[in-house]
Design a protein around this motif. Structure first.
Motif, PDB file in Angstrom:
ATOM      1  N   LEU A  70       7.896  -7.618  -2.767  1.00 54.35           N
ATOM      2  CA  LEU A  70       8.628  -6.639  -1.974  1.00 54.35           C
ATOM      3  C   LEU A  70       9.544  -5.822  -2.865  1.00 54.35           C
ATOM      4  N   THR A  71       9.652  -4.540  -2.579  1.00 50.87           N
ATOM      5  CA  THR A  71      10.552  -3.664  -3.323  1.00 50.87           C
ATOM      6  C   THR A  71      11.694  -3.177  -2.431  1.00 50.87           C
ATOM      7  N   SER A  72      11.797  -3.780  -1.256  1.00 51.88           N
ATOM      8  CA  SER A  72      12.906  -3.460  -0.356  1.00 51.88           C
ATOM      9  C   SER A  72      13.237  -4.707   0.448  1.00 51.88           C
ATOM     10  N   ASP A  73      14.345  -4.665   1.151  1.00 57.08           N
ATOM     11  CA  ASP A  73      14.642  -5.716   2.118  1.00 57.08           C
ATOM     12  C   ASP A  73      13.678  -5.593   3.298  1.00 57.08           C
ATOM     13  N   ILE A  74      13.510  -6.700   4.025  1.00 56.87           N
ATOM     14  CA  ILE A  74      12.781  -6.645   5.292  1.00 56.87           C
ATOM     15  C   ILE A  74      13.775  -6.232   6.369  1.00 56.87           C
ATOM     16  N   VAL A  75      13.525  -5.095   6.993  1.00 53.57           N
ATOM     17  CA  VAL A  75      14.458  -4.543   7.976  1.00 53.57           C
ATOM     18  C   VAL A  75      13.856  -4.692   9.373  1.00 53.57           C
ATOM     19  N   GLN A 107       9.989  -3.505   9.013  1.00 50.27           N
ATOM     20  CA  GLN A 107       9.602  -2.560   7.964  1.00 50.27           C
ATOM     21  C   GLN A 107       9.955  -3.121   6.587  1.00 50.27           C
ATOM     22  N   PHE A 108       9.111  -2.818   5.615  1.00 48.07           N
ATOM     23  CA  PHE A 108       9.381  -3.208   4.223  1.00 48.07           C
ATOM     24  C   PHE A 108       8.513  -2.367   3.298  1.00 48.07           C
ATOM     25  N   SER A 109       8.866  -2.387   2.022  1.00 46.46           N
ATOM     26  CA  SER A 109       8.048  -1.750   0.989  1.00 46.46           C
ATOM     27  C   SER A 109       7.514  -2.838   0.068  1.00 46.46           C
ATOM     28  N   ILE A 110       6.306  -2.654  -0.412  1.00 49.07           N
ATOM     29  CA  ILE A 110       5.670  -3.683  -1.243  1.00 49.07           C
ATOM     30  C   ILE A 110       4.897  -3.012  -2.377  1.00 49.07           C
ATOM     31  N   LYS A 111       4.982  -3.618  -3.559  1.00 49.12           N
ATOM     32  CA  LYS A 111       4.214  -3.130  -4.712  1.00 49.12           C
ATOM     33  C   LYS A 111       3.135  -4.154  -5.050  1.00 49.12           C
ATOM     34  N   THR A 112       1.948  -3.687  -5.385  1.00 47.42           N
ATOM     35  CA  THR A 112       0.838  -4.582  -5.720  1.00 47.42           C
ATOM     36  C   THR A 112       0.234  -4.208  -7.071  1.00 47.42           C
TER      37      THR A 112
END
Length: 355
Positions: A70-75, A107-112
């Protein structure tokens, strides 16, 4: 299969040579890039259509791995009474609601990063002692039988073959050469390996196909597991292997097996069947042959993995237990399970956008 032959086949398939000249490339980027990272903004919206005194939602979330984080908090937002991460091993979000139609947005952002196995560094060490975290993936469960007809198939497929890597490859090849995708199957399939082999009807969807692969491997003492997740964006290889921005029905099951002396090796036998069906190709097509080799040892990470759980109990314990798998959101209204295979009735809508 001799080891030298196996390595030759594997090394011949690189990510940037997957498509052949006579295939139909369906996305514009068919070349593997030096920076294979992708980042997505993911939104998961749930609105239960039923009103009850008590409603509950369990939502699978991605685990942090070397190839996804994850590149952000889970909101979260919604009309819940309480919400918390209920199981860190399975990474489950739990929320409860009272006397309202439940609403939950996560919502969240994720890098793969793509997973590419360098088979020149893969060595089998039969003397490695497995710890419990790995040995658990040798055990049978309600849907993963490892004896009887399952073991009979595995022994027949691997007869005369030595080495776990070579046996895993033989089983993988047998699965992808013999299975057909069936679009009439609900969701990703039940994944009952024993029932599929007994029926001799070798078709299904991703959980069905991956589960047969996993059960066959476990039956000959090779740890293996299904990996449940969701497609997040377009594939650079075939459209059928990716998704568009609306990912509501983009759940997908892949697989891994553990090689002593090396570690977990990713596979995706189910997407070979999906591409064959989507383009009306057969096993003799050169593109399918290359795809088959690529999907043994590699994952294109236009998806994210949630968990590897089968036949387990969610936390806190729901009305349905054990749960077959946790690739879909699970919810109850007054202890009645909502059909998670029907997003229009549930109601949920998922989106993902690459940034």
């Amino acid at each position: 299969m001799k080891r030298r032959t196996f390595l030759t086949l594997s090394s011949a398939v690189a990510a940037n040579t997957l498509l052949s000249a006579n295939e139909t490339p369906l996305v514009n980027n068919t070349q593997a890039t030096k920076d294979d990272s992708k980042e997505y903004i993911v939104s998961l919206k749930h609105n239960l259509s039923e009103l009850g005194e008590v409603s509950k939602i369990w939502l699978p979330l991605p685990k942090s791995r070397s190839y996804q984080y994850l590149t952000s908090d889970i909101v979260n937002s919604g009309n819940y009474n309480e919400i918390y991460l209920s199981d860190f091993e399975t990474n489950s979000l739990y929320a409860s609601f009272s006397n309202v139609k439940a609403e939950l947005i996560t919502q969240f952002s994720i890098k793969t990063h793509d997973r590419i196995t360098d088979f020149s560094k893969v060595n089998f060490n039969e003397n490695e002692k497995l710890d419990e975290s790995i040995a658990q993936y040798l055990k049978p469960s309600e849907h993963i039988f490892t004896s009887g007809i399952v073991k009979e198939y595995a022994l027949k497929i691997t007869k005369g073959i030595k080495g776990d890597l070579e046996k895993a490859k033989a089983i993988y090849d047998w699965v992808v050469l013999n299975f057909t995708r069936d679009e009439s199957v609900i969701g990703c399939g039940i994944g009952d390996a024993k029932a599929i082999l007994e029926s001799k009807k070798l078709y299904g969807k991703c959980t069905d196909i991956s589960s047969v692969f996993v059960a066959l491997l476990r039956s000959i003492n090779i740890p293996a597991r299904e990996c449940f997740g969701i497609r997040l964006g377009a594939s650079r290889f075939y459209a059928a292997m990716g998704s568009k921005e609306n990912i509501t029905k983009a759940q997908h099951c892949r697989a891994e097996f553990y090689l002593k002396g090396y570690g977990w090796i990713p596979c995706d036998p189910a997407d070979v069947a999906k591409v064959k069906l989507s383009l009306n190709l057969d096993n003799n097509d050169s593109g399918i042959q290359k795809l088959r080799e690529f999907q043994f040892g590699n994952w294109e990470m236009c998806w994210c993995e949630f968990n590897t759980k089968r036949d387990f109990v969610l936390i806190p314990r729901p009305a349905q237990a054990p749960l077959n798998n946790f690739g879909y959101v699970y919810a109850e209204v007054d202890s009645n399970t909502i059909d998670y295979y029907s997003p229009n009735e549930f109601v949920y809508e998922y989106t993902s956008k690459q940034i």
